[in-house]
Enzyme design. Structure first.
Site, PDB file in Angstrom:
ATOM      1  N   TYR A 272      41.435  21.376  53.414  1.00  0.00           N
ATOM      2  CA  TYR A 272      42.905  21.500  53.463  1.00  0.00           C
ATOM      3  C   TYR A 272      43.420  21.973  52.097  1.00  0.00           C
ATOM      4  CZ  TYR A 272      47.708  19.543  53.288  1.00  0.00           C
ATOM      5  OH  TYR A 272      49.057  19.337  53.111  1.00  0.00           O
TER       6      TYR A 272
ATOM      7  N   GLN B 128      55.515  15.834  61.343  1.00  0.00           N
ATOM      8  CA  GLN B 128      56.240  14.853  60.529  1.00  0.00           C
ATOM      9  C   GLN B 128      57.403  15.485  59.775  1.00  0.00           C
ATOM     10  OE1 GLN B 128      54.490  13.506  56.903  1.00  0.00           O
ATOM     11  NE2 GLN B 128      55.747  11.669  56.790  1.00  0.00           N
TER      12      GLN B 128
HETATM   13  C1  AKB Z   1      47.853  14.565  53.169  1.00  0.00           C
HETATM   14  O1  AKB Z   1      47.711  13.380  52.860  1.00  0.00           O
HETATM   15  O2  AKB Z   1      46.934  15.281  53.553  1.00  0.00           O
HETATM   16  C2  AKB Z   1      49.230  15.184  53.045  1.00  0.00           C
HETATM   17  C3  AKB Z   1      49.385  15.868  51.728  1.00  0.00           C
HETATM   18  C4  AKB Z   1      49.477  15.071  50.493  1.00  0.00           C
HETATM   19  O3  AKB Z   1      49.463  17.057  51.687  1.00  0.00           O
HETATM   20  N1  AKB Z   1      50.236  14.193  53.216  1.00  0.00           N
END
Ligand code: AKB
Length: 316
Positions: free
Chosen positions: A140, A14
């Site tokens: 993440y 993206q």
């Molecule tokens: C997500 O939603 O994981 C990403 C971010 C906010 O890092 N767009």
């Protein structure tokens, strides 16, 4: 002065697909090497296929093109990352360690590392300050928090000039996000211009920090171009554009498309969104390197709808 040659890792994603074009406009077509694990649909400019977990392949490309800057955008995002936490940790960390080591060993001048609002967790209430506590709820977010600290370590220990932004959700018409919690705010515009009902995976009043893609590109290159002495945060800078909820973006869309309809069906992504702050205080970025966003929710909506209508050939 040494001519710049910029390597973008994760160029088909993206952010990458827009950033590559943006960088090529600034530095020249032949000065930006796009790489991704997948071949692009429509290759333009220099492209090399690269699995960023392969350090030797990355080093070969850096040497082949005498790369002076690396933008490392490859990562598994918040929602997708929860499906396989250990794989997410492995991909997100191994690719970044490779970037750090390849940059250090080959004299790469600057590295860009994208962090995220996902570094914040339950110990931040509504507004995340620059130095708020980091207790991320997703793998993440944990990997981004670790990456920020490794950036600071490589800067302090080896003098590697790494710069980083904590991106909010990024919204743009050029490309689709994949695997994030803020993705709904892109998808909603596509459904709206195509007269489809939008099913939202978050509750109506879930406010999250977001930014329009043009502002995100401007912030990224502005940070990378700032004189090194202006960069006072070597973990990652808070970055804000705007904050809104699904019901607010729907209301903004209805100013142009009065019949637009949204339904709410929250799923596991609601808990991720609930762990994030509603707003980001980015005053440090504003003070250090002059950051100012240009887009409000309504200004973004106007541009998104106009551009997507062109894309879908719905102009008249
Ligand atoms: C997500 O939603 O994981 C990403 C971010 C906010 O890092 N767009």
């Amino acid at each position: 002065m040494k001519a710049e040659c910029i390597l973008v890792i994760g160029a088909n994603g993206q952010i990458g697909s827009v950033l590559v074009e943006y960088l090529r406009e600034i530095y020249g077509l032949g000065k930006v090497v796009a790489t991704d694990i997948r071949m692009p649909d429509y290759p333009s400019g220099i492209f090399e296929q690269l699995d960023a977990t392969d350090a030797r392949a990355m080093a070969d490309i850096v040497r082949k093109y005498s790369v002076t800057q690396i933008y490392h955008l490859a990562a598994i995002l918040s929602a997708k990352g929860e499906q396989d936490p250990l794989r997410t940790w492995h991909i997100n960390m191994q690719t970044y360690f490779n970037v750090l080591e390849v940059a250090r060993e080959n004299g790469v001048g600057k590295v860009f590392y994208p962090s995220s609002i996902a570094v914040f967790g339950d110990h931040v209430d509504d507004i995340a300050e620059q130095w708020s506590y980091l207790d991320p709820a997703t793998v993440y977010g944990i990997s981004k928090t670790a990456g920020e600290n490794w950036s600071n370590y490589y800067f302090k220990r080896y003098g590697l000039d790494i710069r980083s932004l904590r991106y909010p959700g990024i919204i743009g018409y050029q490309s689709m996000p994949g695997g994030g919690t803020t993705d709904y705010a892109v998808d909603i515009y596509h459904k709206a211009v195509n007269n489809e009902v939008f099913e939202c995976f978050l509750k109506p009043d879930t406010t999250l920090p977001m930014i329009y893609i043009s502002d995100a590109m401007d912030a990224t290159v502005r940070l990378m171009e700032a004189p090194a002495e202006k960069i006072r945060v070597r973990t990652s800078y808070n970055l804000a554009g705007m904050s809104f909820s699904p019901e607010e973006i729907a209301a903004s869309i209805r100013k142009h498309l009065p019949d637009f309809s949204i339904q709410y069906k929250p799923d596991f992504r609601q808990a991720i969104a609930d762990s994030w702050p509603k707003e980001i205080d980015d005053s440090q970025a504003r003070k250090d390197w002059g950051w100012r966003p240009a887009y409000s929710l309504d200004k973004m909506t106007e541009e998104m709808i106009a551009e997507l209508r062109k894309k879908y050939d719905l102009v008249n």
